[in-house]
Design an enzyme around this catalytic site. Structure first.
Site, short mmCIF file in Angstrom:
data_model
loop_
_atom_site.label_atom_id
_atom_site.label_comp_id
_atom_site.label_asym_id
_atom_site.label_seq_id
_atom_site.Cartn_x
_atom_site.Cartn_y
_atom_site.Cartn_z
N LYS A 38 53.16 36.12 42.57
CA LYS A 38 52.69 35.94 41.28
C LYS A 38 53.11 36.74 40.34
O LYS A 38 53.30 36.16 39.17
CB LYS A 38 51.24 35.90 41.56
CG LYS A 38 50.34 34.96 40.61
CD LYS A 38 48.75 35.19 40.60
CE LYS A 38 48.33 33.78 41.16
NZ LYS A 38 46.59 33.97 41.33
N CYS B 257 34.06 26.23 40.81
CA CYS B 257 32.89 26.96 40.02
C CYS B 257 31.41 26.24 40.36
O CYS B 257 30.34 26.87 41.01
CB CYS B 257 32.65 26.98 38.76
SG CYS B 257 34.11 28.15 38.22
N LYS C 200 27.74 12.07 32.50
CA LYS C 200 28.78 11.13 32.83
C LYS C 200 28.57 10.83 34.37
O LYS C 200 28.86 11.76 35.09
CB LYS C 200 30.35 11.70 32.38
CG LYS C 200 31.33 10.68 32.74
CD LYS C 200 31.96 10.06 31.48
CE LYS C 200 32.72 9.17 31.48
NZ LYS C 200 32.21 7.65 31.70
N LYS D 247 25.12 33.03 33.69
CA LYS D 247 26.28 32.33 34.10
C LYS D 247 25.79 31.32 35.26
O LYS D 247 26.18 29.97 35.07
CB LYS D 247 27.29 33.22 34.53
CG LYS D 247 28.54 32.60 35.33
CD LYS D 247 29.39 31.84 34.41
CE LYS D 247 30.30 31.07 35.30
NZ LYS D 247 31.09 29.91 34.17
N ASP E 9 47.73 42.22 39.73
CA ASP E 9 47.23 41.47 41.01
C ASP E 9 47.78 41.97 42.24
O ASP E 9 49.16 42.43 42.18
CB ASP E 9 47.62 40.05 40.55
CG ASP E 9 46.87 38.57 41.49
OD1 ASP E 9 45.97 38.15 40.84
OD2 ASP E 9 47.11 38.67 42.56
P1 NAD Z 1 41.65 32.82 41.23
O1 NAD Z 1 41.45 32.62 42.71
O2 NAD Z 1 42.19 31.63 40.54
O3 NAD Z 1 42.24 34.29 40.88
C1 NAD Z 1 41.82 35.24 41.53
C2 NAD Z 1 42.86 36.40 41.57
O4 NAD Z 1 42.66 37.67 42.01
C3 NAD Z 1 44.20 35.99 42.54
O5 NAD Z 1 45.27 35.82 41.77
C4 NAD Z 1 43.99 36.88 43.65
O6 NAD Z 1 45.42 37.35 44.30
C5 NAD Z 1 43.43 38.21 42.77
N1 NAD Z 1 43.06 39.22 43.34
C6 NAD Z 1 42.24 39.31 44.81
N2 NAD Z 1 42.00 40.37 45.04
C7 NAD Z 1 42.53 41.49 44.44
C8 NAD Z 1 42.42 42.90 44.22
N3 NAD Z 1 42.08 43.60 45.21
N4 NAD Z 1 43.30 43.24 43.19
C9 NAD Z 1 43.68 42.58 42.32
N5 NAD Z 1 43.98 41.10 42.33
C10 NAD Z 1 43.04 40.53 43.30
O7 NAD Z 1 40.11 32.81 40.65
P2 NAD Z 1 39.55 32.38 39.22
O8 NAD Z 1 39.44 30.96 39.06
O9 NAD Z 1 40.46 32.93 38.13
O10 NAD Z 1 38.10 32.99 39.20
C11 NAD Z 1 37.84 34.36 39.10
C12 NAD Z 1 36.36 34.56 38.87
O11 NAD Z 1 36.04 34.07 37.55
C13 NAD Z 1 35.40 33.89 40.05
O12 NAD Z 1 34.47 34.75 40.15
C14 NAD Z 1 35.10 32.55 39.37
O13 NAD Z 1 33.80 32.16 39.71
C15 NAD Z 1 34.98 33.06 37.96
N6 NAD Z 1 35.06 31.93 36.94
C16 NAD Z 1 35.94 31.09 37.14
C17 NAD Z 1 36.10 29.77 36.32
C18 NAD Z 1 37.31 28.89 36.44
O14 NAD Z 1 37.08 27.88 35.93
N7 NAD Z 1 38.37 29.12 37.42
C19 NAD Z 1 35.63 29.83 35.12
C20 NAD Z 1 34.43 30.73 34.76
C21 NAD Z 1 34.39 31.79 35.83
#
Ligand code: NAD
Length: 432
Positions: A35, A260, A251, A204, A30
């Site tokens: 973090k 999302c 619900k 998705k 990351d």
């Molecule tokens: P998040 O914002 O919690 O985490 C993203 C992470 O990526 C952050 O820690 C950020 O610092 C890091 N990051 C950004 N640029 C970077 C880089 N160049 N190199 C390394 N790290 C980098 O996001 P999330 O909620 O985990 O979602 C991630 C993806 O998964 C999104 O596309 C989201 O739509 C998808 N998704 C999320 C969920 C959910 O419930 N949160 C569920 C399914 C899919």
């Protein structure tokens, strides 16, 4: 297998921890140094049931490593999972800048055959864009394949969902690469669907926008219930008993939020506009959802009269229970509407208050308290926004004693209307 996971948010951290649990060697990378430092020490940073144990297990067994060095992550792995955020832009388009940056970095540091997997939710066609970017930086023409492996976990039960998913979807134009990614999940008992790259990307969005539509649908039924005296809980039960429909996502409430559904609905709407194929159903889904908090606050006003200077307690800030995630939480909209009307807001949430205070409601004047009972002292009304279990167990007779007014607005139909009225509340819920 040697796996690196780029981006350690909700998806990346859970994915990495589970792969380590399955016995793979995982590097989580990351750009957020703070973090990574915390993760190295076993602090999961986010609140997600079961995650801390998995994280510690991975670290103790030397299967899970953390770094800020993308070069190390790329060079030392055979599989690279892109798990960075794909937030919305104002225009509803998906912001792919984080994905593009990772693709660029992979291209720069690729040192042999890699399978690059997009786990982030990305619009159809992104896999090929990633391929082109990597190719353009890949000076020595190292071979690589692109695979899409969308994530379906739900925050609040992310670990459980990843260990027991309904399905694992893998898409690629190279079946062999897709199979290799599917094999990484050996040990997880779930059907695997191998499809084309584009289909996987679209599955998705199609899934999330369908679920969002189910929510807006039942909320529209709730509106009809409110006008007619029908009970939406009974209607939803009767609908859900039909196997073709099912109980899930019927619900009624304040609408969907979170990181999302809103952005994924917007993203596919944007795609449909670009393709000149208007997605009319989804436009309505979005519109219905936007109006939920507005309608709710209007109902409050109708019941209580002018909201100016009224003291209102909010129970629950997170976009849903069991998470500290506040992204697109309905609480934000409701609180802002109440503040616009001049109310004083006292808020309590078991885990999301820091996020609210420091980020999502930073500029909003709110009094935060440390317990649900403290929140209701001398208030004119209590509004339940997030249905945490904790709120189910509270003795509501004690609550009404502490309150000045008697209004209980239950945005999630958590309580029984007859019981609440018996206690003495002026009780308002959704669609009943
Ligand atoms: P998040 O914002 O919690 O985490 C993203 C992470 O990526 C952050 O820690 C950020 O610092 C890091 N990051 C950004 N640029 C970077 C880089 N160049 N190199 C390394 N790290 C980098 O996001 P999330 O909620 O985990 O979602 C991630 C993806 O998964 C999104 O596309 C989201 O739509 C998808 N998704 C999320 C969920 C959910 O419930 N949160 C569920 C399914 C899919």
């Amino acid at each position: 297998m040697k796996i690196s996971v780029i981006g350690t948010g909700y998806v990346g951290l859970v994915t990495g921890s589970i792969f380590a649990h399955l016995g793979h060697d995982v590097i989580c990378m990351d750009i957020d140094e703070e973090k990574v430092k915390k993760l190295k020490s076993g602090d999961p940073v986010i609140y997600e049931p079961g995650l801390e144990d998995l994280l510690k297990e991975g670290i103790e067994k030397d299967k899970l490593h953390f770094t800020t060095d993308i070069k190390e992550a790329v060079e030392k792995s055979d599989f690279i999972f892109i798990c960075v955020g794909t937030p919305p832009k104002k225009s509803w388009e998906t912001d792919l800048s984080y994905v593009k940056k990772v693709a660029e970095d992979i291209g720069k540091h690729i040192n042999g055959y890699k399978i690059v997997v997009t786990k982030s939710t990305v619009p159809v066609g992104t896999g090929n864009m990633v391929k082109e970017i990597i190719r353009s930086y890949n000076k020595n023409n190292h071979p690589f394949d692109i695979v899409s492996n969308p994530e379906f976990l739900r925050e609040g039960s992310a670990v459980e969902d990843t260990l027991h998913p309904d399905r694992i979807v893998v898409g690629s134009d190279n079946k062999e690469a897709a199979q290799k990614v599917a094999d990484l999940y050996r040990g997880i008992d779930a059907p695997v669907l191998i499809v084309k790259l584009y289909s996987s990307e679209l599955i998705k969005y199609a899934s999330n926008s369908f679920l969002a539509t189910k929510i807006s649908f039942i909320n529209s039924i709730a509106d009809i219930c409110e006008r007619t005296g029908a009970d939406v809980e009974e209607v939803a039960k009767g609908m859900g008993m039909d196997k073709r429909i099912g109980y899930h996502f019927l619900k009624a409430g304040l609408g969907y939020g979170g990181s999302c559904f809103p952005k994924d609905v917007d993203s596919i709407l944007y795609t449909s506009m670009q393709l000149n194929e208007p997605f009319i159903i989804l436009e309505a889904t979005r519109k219905v959802n936007e109006n939920r908090p507005v309608r709710f606050v209007e109902r409050m006003e109708k019941m209580m009269g002018e909201l100016r200077d009224k003291k209102i307690a909010i129970w629950g800030l997170a976009f849903k229970p069991n998470t500290d995630d506040m992204r697109e939480a309905v609480s934000i909209k409701i609180i802002k509407l109440l503040k616009e009307k001049g109310s004083n807001v006292i808020a309590y949430d078991p885990v999301a208050m820091n996020n609210a205070k420091n980020v999502y409601l930073k500029d909003v004047d709110i009094e935060y308290v440390n317990s649900p009972m403290e929140a209701v002292k001398d208030v004119d009304a209590l509004v339940l926004v997030t249905e945490w279990d904790e709120f189910k167990r509270i003795d509501m007779k004690e609550v009404i004693e502490l309150m000045k007014g008697k209004f209980l607005f239950d945005g999630r139909n958590l309580y029984n209307p007859e019981e609440m009225e018996k206690i003495g509340f002026s009780y308002v819920s959704i669609g009943r």
